[in-house]
Design a protein around this motif. Structure first.
Motif, PDB file in Angstrom:
ATOM      1  N   UNK A   1       0.844  -1.201   0.000  1.00 28.39           N
ATOM      2  CA  UNK A   1       0.000   0.000   0.000  1.00 28.39           C
ATOM      3  C   UNK A   1       0.875   1.246   0.000  1.00 28.39           C
ATOM      4  N   UNK A   2       1.986   1.198   0.724  1.00 28.98           N
ATOM      5  CA  UNK A   2       2.938   2.319   0.733  1.00 28.98           C
ATOM      6  C   UNK A   2       3.478   2.585  -0.668  1.00 28.98           C
ATOM      7  N   UNK A   3       3.633   1.528  -1.449  1.00 30.06           N
ATOM      8  CA  UNK A   3       4.160   1.664  -2.809  1.00 30.06           C
ATOM      9  C   UNK A   3       3.136   2.239  -3.777  1.00 30.06           C
ATOM     10  N   UNK A   4       1.893   2.425  -3.314  1.00 28.66           N
ATOM     11  CA  UNK A   4       0.901   3.096  -4.142  1.00 28.66           C
ATOM     12  C   UNK A   4      -0.163   2.214  -4.743  1.00 28.66           C
ATOM     13  N   UNK A   5      -0.209   0.940  -4.361  1.00 28.22           N
ATOM     14  CA  UNK A   5      -1.246   0.068  -4.902  1.00 28.22           C
ATOM     15  C   UNK A   5      -2.563   0.280  -4.156  1.00 28.22           C
ATOM     16  N   UNK A   6      -3.654  -0.005  -4.844  1.00 28.94           N
ATOM     17  CA  UNK A   6      -4.999   0.187  -4.303  1.00 28.94           C
ATOM     18  C   UNK A   6      -5.121  -0.506  -2.946  1.00 28.94           C
ATOM     19  N   UNK A   7      -5.521   0.251  -1.933  1.00 25.69           N
ATOM     20  CA  UNK A   7      -5.559  -0.293  -0.569  1.00 25.69           C
ATOM     21  C   UNK A   7      -6.559  -1.428  -0.428  1.00 25.69           C
ATOM     22  N   UNK A   8      -7.634  -1.387  -1.204  1.00 29.42           N
ATOM     23  CA  UNK A   8      -8.622  -2.459  -1.124  1.00 29.42           C
ATOM     24  C   UNK A   8      -8.215  -3.689  -1.920  1.00 29.42           C
ATOM     25  N   UNK A   9      -7.263  -3.537  -2.837  1.00 30.65           N
ATOM     26  CA  UNK A   9      -6.826  -4.664  -3.656  1.00 30.65           C
ATOM     27  C   UNK A   9      -5.691  -5.442  -3.010  1.00 30.65           C
ATOM     28  N   UNK A  10      -5.118  -4.884  -1.925  1.00 31.76           N
ATOM     29  CA  UNK A  10      -4.033  -5.564  -1.215  1.00 31.76           C
ATOM     30  C   UNK A  10      -4.625  -6.315  -0.030  1.00 31.76           C
ATOM     31  N   UNK A  11      -4.386  -7.618   0.006  1.00 31.14           N
ATOM     32  CA  UNK A  11      -4.852  -8.472   1.115  1.00 31.14           C
ATOM     33  C   UNK A  11      -3.651  -9.010   1.882  1.00 31.14           C
ATOM     34  N   UNK A  12      -3.678  -9.061   3.212  1.00 29.94           N
ATOM     35  CA  UNK A  12      -4.778  -8.660   4.081  1.00 29.94           C
ATOM     36  C   UNK A  12      -4.966  -7.145   4.119  1.00 29.94           C
ATOM     37  N   UNK A  13      -6.230  -6.727   4.154  1.00 29.41           N
ATOM     38  CA  UNK A  13      -6.561  -5.306   4.197  1.00 29.41           C
ATOM     39  C   UNK A  13      -6.143  -4.695   5.530  1.00 29.41           C
ATOM     40  N   UNK A  14      -6.095  -3.378   5.572  1.00 30.20           N
ATOM     41  CA  UNK A  14      -5.685  -2.670   6.784  1.00 30.20           C
ATOM     42  C   UNK A  14      -6.797  -2.590   7.816  1.00 30.20           C
TER      43      UNK A  14
END
Length: 353
Positions: free
Chosen positions: A81-94
């Motif tokens: 997510x820090x690298x700029x990818x969609x936060x909802x597309x990265x699992x596990x979510x925050x």
């Protein structure tokens, strides 16, 4: 509520606070920097990693709870997510639920639904454990021949899986457990790579650094094979070792340090336990107090081989995704990479201090 479930729920509360505190005004720092020679490199947030690794030690969570390995998963997802990818597309979510299809997540965005309906949906998703067929605690991906539980994923309906990262953790009994972990990782890589050849496939191994004092030959053998895993044409695109240092006084009682995951669940033969309790709600003051007592953890950069460094690994994962997709996708990730920060201190030195 079982001991494993309780430890994991408490850990999530602390993990979430640590990740929240790593952002400034809800924005993550740009991980890309230009070094003194003008070269572009990825600078991981090791300070946040060290705090996350302190959580299972604080909770005295044995390896069998899954919490020690989960600390690695949370950090890698945070870095994506820090690298700029969609936060909802990265699992596990925050946030809970940890695995949520991106189209469902889009329904929670402002204006996607009438306000009342959106509030009801959000309340149901956030307060309930897992909703069968919608939300999950673990993500399983079909490989060439079998389902595989994958620890960190970047995926969306339009693109399919773009990042598949498996993690393992080993804190003792190195000679006994290392061969099994390496053999499993080879098989998992081939299974996933053959069905998803375009996805960035990675393997992260968390290893307590006392292995160099207790079983040096095993350490050399393990690091050598980990590096080779990242050079095979039909295996991982990159591999990484995270050498973890902490004192014996914070070891959970009776923990043998093995990553004892359920093999049947991991391979998709049996469903993971999705009947989780509702997320814990803990007062901010109690969370603050817990975090004040986090045991000291340090990442051993000096003995980390360059070919297995977290910085190299994360850079390769991000660059593989950007190279494998058209320029109109992952715009924020591309923008961050094009606008790096000037180098400050050496990240290894500052993280270890």
């Amino acid at each position: 509520m079982g001991a494993d479930s309780s430890s994991k729920q408490r850990a999530w509360v602390l993990f979430d606070r640590i990740v929240d505190e790593a952002a400034v005004d809800s924005e993550y720092s740009n991980p890309w920097v230009i070094d003194m020679t003008g070269a572009l490199r990825y600078e991981p947030d090791f300070a946040t990693l060290e705090r996350l690794l302190g959580v299972p030690l604080l909770l005295r969570a044995a390896t069998t709870t899954g919490v020690p390995a989960l600390a690695l998963d949370v950090w890698i997802a945070y870095e994506l997510r820090r690298a700029g990818f969609d936060r909802n597309a990265v699992w596990p979510r925050a946030t809970h639920p940890r695995i949520l299809p991106a189209p469902v997540a889009k329904l929670l965005e402002k204006g996607a639904l009438p306000a009342k309906m959106q509030a009801e949906l959000l309340a149901r998703l956030e307060k309930k454990g897992n909703i069968k067929g919608v939300t999950h605690s673990y993500a399983s991906i079909l490989g060439k021949n079998y389902l595989k539980q994958v620890d960190v994923i970047l995926t969306d309906w339009d693109t399919g899986p773009e990042v598949l990262i498996s993690t393992k953790r080993m804190d003792s009994s190195y000679g006994k457990n290392a061969p099994n972990r390496i053999e499993e990782s080879y098989g998992d890589a081939k299974n996933l790579r053959l069905r998803h050849p375009m996805a960035a496939l990675g393997f992260v191994f968390g290893l307590r650094n006392d292995v160099f004092d207790k079983e040096l030959a095993t350490a050399d053998w393990l690091l050598d094979l980990l590096a080779k895993l990242g050079r095979e044409d039909d295996a991982y695109h990159a591999t990484c070792v995270i050498l973890i240092e902490y004192g014996d006084e914070v070891l959970p009682p009776g923990d043998n340090g093995a990553d004892d995951e359920d093999r049947a669940v991991s391979a998709g033969l049996e469903p993971a336990d999705e009947d989780e309790d509702e997320p814990l709600v803990i007062a901010d003051a109690l969370i603050d107090n817990d975090l004040k007592w986090l045991p000291k953890v340090r990442i051993d950069h000096s003995r980390t081989p360059a070919a297995l460094s977290p910085a190299r690994f994360l850079a390769l994962m991000v660059e593989h995704v950007l190279d494998a997709t058209p320029v109109n996708l992952h715009k924020q990730a591309r923008d961050l990479r094009r606008a790096p920060n000037p180098e400050r201190d050496d990240p290894a030195t500052s993280a270890a201090s």
